[in-house]
Design a protein around this motif. Structure first.
Motif: not given
Ligand code: AMP
Ligand code: GLY
Length: 425
Positions: A106, A267, A269, A283, A285
């Motif tokens: 990432t 996603l 965040a 992140y 997923t």
């Protein structure tokens, strides 16, 4: 259509509840599921680490869509294997799940796309990591590179603490997840979570939330998977959401597509809202747990078409409506969590606790034993309520917590404290 949902947490109970309301659903199976999900899904004991077993089950039961809740099956490539077998699935490919599976990966995406995040170094030897800490000083953050069930991060207030964390990583505390460490600049600000769906090209913003990661009141005690959450998170005002979309989310989705590994799925965040704007901490997923529970409580659209559009590359054709209400969830965990705890203790009075139609209890680690509900994990119940303010949803959630008869469990008593202080009522 018949759907298989993978997972057993509060997140999956919330997803199952939402899917069960969809007119598109014929039959829902959950593997392995939990006691709370029995009213909306058939529980299946499948070894989900065996992708061939999952595929065989899907063929046998005519499953046309698989929804993957947790990160481990994503990182191990379950979605790739299902798709190769001609079964549609919700969630990223193994390559795209690296956004959660590797912190160094990432950071590389952030470098490529100029995404605001903490400055960092990555190290595969103890000596180099220790030298970097001596040079940077404290506070500083040490992270095992791989998946460590939320426990691989140490926010070190002293150099000694940071060095101890590096020693632990290289001594194998997190197994192969700690073979490489990422050492980061300490970011100051308020944390918030932002969720979007991406079909690889199009992005549909969902909602914001704030989690409470520490075990005890006042944000003290060890880090956990999350002890409570509420949505929306007012710190994510319209300007911050726009900045997050423009500077963080869209560049990430574009970079993943340009690399030939488009990101399809949720996603999530984890952000620090700093004085210079939002910065990416990490992140995930998949949906957050317990953040998913509060998102689902506010969702006014059918969840299933949103998940299908994500898998079918047609997110530009759907929209999601959200209630203006605030939703809050309070996690009830077994005494001792996140350390060792007893299993098998009985939980009573759950029906009375959900008499208020604005209250829903999503199960996590529970199992049924005849008519009894037994605790079967660390985080056990998610007592979730909605109201017109954080305070109102908090009052309803804690009134329900009071009714749950489970002496062997505990919860934080201050979920939402930041916002309640700001509401000042
Ligand atoms: P992560 O697993 O990366 O989300 O990290 C767990 C927690 O550690 C986050 O929720 C933050 O509270 C904290 N954290 C992680 N990275 C940083 C950072 N660079 N600065 C300050 N706190 C951090
Ligand atoms: N509650 C944080 C997470 O799901 O990762």
């Amino acid at each position: 259509m018949n759907i298989l949902l993978i997972g057993s947490g509060g997140r999956e109970h919330a997803i199952a509840w939402a899917l069960s309301k969809s007119p598109l659903l014929t039959k829902l199976y959950a593997a392995p599921g939990n006691a709370g999900m029995r009213s909306v899904a058939d529980l299946v004991s499948l070894d989900v680490t065996s992708h061939s077993d999952v595929i065989a089950f899907c063929k046998e039961k005519d499953i046309s869509f698989v929804v993957v809740g947790p990160e481990a099956p994503l990182v191990s490539g379950l979605v790739d294997d299902l798709e190769a077998a001609g079964i549609k699935a919700f969630g990223p490919s193994k390559a795209a799940a690296q956004l959660e599976g590797s912190k160094a990966f990432t950071k590389g995406v952030c470098d490529d796309a100029d995404i605001p995040t903490a400055g960092y170094g990555r190290f595969d030897t103890k000596e180099a990591a220790l030298a970097y800490i001596s040079k940077q000083g404290a506070p500083i953050v040490v992270k095992a590179d791989g998946l460590a069930a939320g426990k691989g991060v140490v926010v070190a207030m002293s150099e000694a603490e940071a060095k101890e964390a590096v020693e632990a990583c290289f001594d194998g505390e997190f197994g192969s997840a700690g073979a490489e460490v990422v050492i980061e600049e300490f970011l100051e600000g308020e944390e918030a979570s932002f969720f979007v769906l991406s079909d690889g090209t199009n992005v549909l913003p969902l909602a914001t939330a704030q989690d409470h990661k520490r075990a005890f009141d006042g944000d003290t005690g060890p880090n956990t998977g999350g002890m409570g959450a509420y949505s929306p998170a007012p710190v994510m005002n319209a300007t911050i959401v726009q900045q997050t979309m423009d500077k963080i989310i869209k560049p990430t989705v574009a970079t993943m597509a340009a690399r030939g590994t488009p990101f399809k799925g949720v996603l999530f965040a984890g952000l620090m809202i700093t004085k210079d704007g939002p910065k990416l901490i990490e992140y995930n997923t998949r949906f957050g747990d317990p953040e998913c529970q509060v998102l689902i409580m506010r969702l006014q659209a059918d969840l299933l078409p949103l998940l299908l559009a994500t898998a079918d590359n047609s997110l530009d054709q759907v929209s999601a409506q959200w209630s203006d209400d605030v939703a809050m969830t309070v996690v009830m965990a077994a005494n001792g969590y996140p350390g060792s705890y007893a299993k098998g203790t009985e939980i009573r009075n759950l029906d009375a606790a959900t008499a208020d139609e604005d209250v829903k209890i999503f199960h996590a680690g529970t199992k049924a034993d005849g008519d009894k509900i037994l605790a079967n994990g660390g985080r056990v119940l998610n007592v979730t309520a909605r109201g017109s303010s954080v305070r109102e949803s908090r009052d309803k959630a804690y009134a329900a917590v009071e009714k749950v008869d489970w002496p062997e469990g505990f919860c934080r008593s201050d979920i939402g404290w930041r916002e309640i202080a700001r509401e000042g009522k």
